[in-house]
Scaffold this active site. Sequence first.
Site, mmCIF file in Angstrom:
data_model
loop_
_atom_site.group_PDB
_atom_site.id
_atom_site.type_symbol
_atom_site.label_atom_id
_atom_site.label_comp_id
_atom_site.label_asym_id
_atom_site.label_seq_id
_atom_site.Cartn_x
_atom_site.Cartn_y
_atom_site.Cartn_z
ATOM 1 N N HIS A 288 -3.114 -1.830 -11.164
ATOM 2 C CA HIS A 288 -4.061 -2.399 -11.844
ATOM 3 C C HIS A 288 -4.269 -4.208 -10.878
ATOM 4 C CE1 HIS A 288 -1.358 -6.175 -14.004
ATOM 5 N NE2 HIS A 288 -0.886 -5.950 -12.800
ATOM 6 N N GLY B 143 8.867 -0.382 2.152
ATOM 7 C CA GLY B 143 8.259 0.452 3.181
ATOM 8 C C GLY B 143 7.178 -0.095 2.059
ATOM 9 N N ASP B 144 5.940 0.496 2.644
ATOM 10 C CA ASP B 144 4.292 0.813 2.610
ATOM 11 C C ASP B 144 4.209 1.963 1.784
ATOM 12 O OD1 ASP B 144 1.770 0.145 1.864
ATOM 13 O OD2 ASP B 144 1.377 -0.500 4.044
#
Length: 348
Positions: free
Chosen positions: A257, A237-238
Amino acid sequence: MSEANAEAKIIESGSPPAVAVFQLLTGKWVSQAIYAAAELGVADYVGERERTVDELAREVNADPDSLYRLLRGLTSVGIFVEGEGRRFRNNAYSETLRRNEPGSIRGFARLMGVDISWRAWGDIVHSVRTGQSAFEHVAGETAFEYISTRSFEAEVVNEAMTSLSELAAQAVVDAYDFSGARTIVDVGGGHGLLLSAILKANPDAKGVLFELPHAIEGARQLLADTGILQRTEVVAGDGLESVVPGGDVYILKHIIHDWDDERSIRFIRNAAAALPSGGKLLLIEAVLTPPNVPHFAKLLDLEMLVMSQGGRERTLEDYERLYAAAGLKISNVYPTKAVQSIIEGVKP
Ligand SMILES: C[S@@+](CC[C@H](N)C(=O)[O-])C[C@H]1O[C@@H](n2cnc3c(N)ncnc32)[C@H](O)[C@@H]1O
């Protein structure tokens, strides 16, 4: 540490300032020499014995005299030991370049020298002038887009992430009490090394590895190799869109980061939305130290400037701001023996 301590690092050799800075500048030679040895796999071929450079050159497919010069150069910074008659043996430092050894840093050495990383750093002035990614300037696409279509580079990145995770995983397990957790979701967990270490230390917990599709196959392999695949679900998934629900602890280690504040907040918000009340979010990132106090992350921050789209290292105040924007508060910060701290937030 004071300003004087920071300066002490550069003058501790007693060298005049120009010589000290000259030595720092030649760090490029050292970095690329380590990369070359790692890429050729020299430390693996040396193994437990002392080997002649001619034998090694045949095995790693190199020119014998040039390989000799590479290894002799590395001995001058303490990596490998040269014996009689152009023979070399491993020491504790060259051992770190062996693949699949505990504490191996080979993956990171390869990433530091891989062509595109080298070219992007060559363009650092572009980043400093514009605030934009030198990587994108050089490659014409973002680093994540670039590796999604290149299996060699994807393998280098994933090996590097795994070698860095190895260094950090035990430090995280030692620093944080996961014993109350039922389901731990590692968002962008790479190949699952951290999740494996946590689940091994917490036999009653289950895991979910949530990753972009390119990392999924490698993750299944590592989770199977470390014996925790049965207790782990692997979900593609994203995390910028949404994060899989069902966990009571969500980890984002070395994810934000890579991103600017806006997208970092999206990651944190999506994880927070998936959390039940009382659930915990753990950002595992470096916390920048005050001015003039040396910290590895002050240089890692430049890697983010050059390689990512708006990624950066952050101070505790920065993390407080990001948490607040996602409707959470920092409840605790646990330093670890590695460079990262565990920045914990609890959902009200
Ligand atoms: C710097 S690596 C950190 C990997 C791992 N957490 C670790 O600390 O070793 C960043 C990871 O974020 C993943 N990633 C990047 N964008 C993502 C997204 N939109 N959703 C989920 N994962 C993502 C990448 O595939 C990569 O594995």
